[in-house]
Design a protein around this motif. Structure first.
Motif, short mmCIF file in Angstrom:
data_model
loop_
_atom_site.label_atom_id
_atom_site.label_comp_id
_atom_site.label_asym_id
_atom_site.label_seq_id
_atom_site.Cartn_x
_atom_site.Cartn_y
_atom_site.Cartn_z
N GLU A 297 -12.24 -0.40 12.33
CA GLU A 297 -11.37 0.19 11.31
C GLU A 297 -10.52 1.11 12.25
N LYS B 22 -8.65 -2.86 9.05
CA LYS B 22 -9.77 -3.41 9.56
C LYS B 22 -9.55 -4.65 10.25
N HIS C 31 -5.85 7.35 15.03
CA HIS C 31 -6.58 6.51 16.03
C HIS C 31 -5.96 6.75 17.59
N GLU D 38 -2.95 2.54 4.42
CA GLU D 38 -3.77 3.62 4.54
C GLU D 38 -4.96 3.17 5.73
N ASN D 39 -5.21 2.13 5.84
CA ASN D 39 -5.90 1.74 6.90
C ASN D 39 -6.16 0.41 7.31
N TYR E 41 -6.25 -4.65 5.15
CA TYR E 41 -5.70 -3.43 5.05
C TYR E 41 -5.46 -2.79 3.74
N LEU F 21 -7.51 4.11 11.41
CA LEU F 21 -7.36 5.06 10.60
C LEU F 21 -6.08 6.07 11.28
#
Length: 84
Positions: A31, A22, A36, A19-20, A50, A33
């Protein structure tokens, strides 16, 4: 959704959809996302965090690089063995 691949000199540490992400950038944590902008950045000592299905996973790194392009996130890292 992002596709993340984390590679160390020893092996592929992780590969899959997240999902994301960092990462510990040279100028501070940032971060990544979905959607990006393309980027290549130096990574420093810290944690890569993550999220998969709402659950966070962490990998301690000593440094490396991150490349983001079209929702594909590639990390080439040296693991921090003291914290792994």
């Amino acid at each position: 959704m992002l596709t993340l691949k984390i590679v160390s000199p020893q092996k592929i540490e992780f590969e899959g959809d997240v999902e994301n992400v960092k990462v510990p950038g040279a100028m501070g944590q940032f971060e990544i996302l979905t959607g990006h902008a393309p980027i290549i950045s130096l990574l420093t000592n810290g944690n890569v965090v993550y999220t998969i299905a709402g659950a966070q996973q962490t990998i301690a790194i000593a440094g490396g690089f991150v490349e983001v392009q079209k929702n594909q996130v590639s990390l080439c890292v040296e693991l921090n063995e003291n914290e792994a």
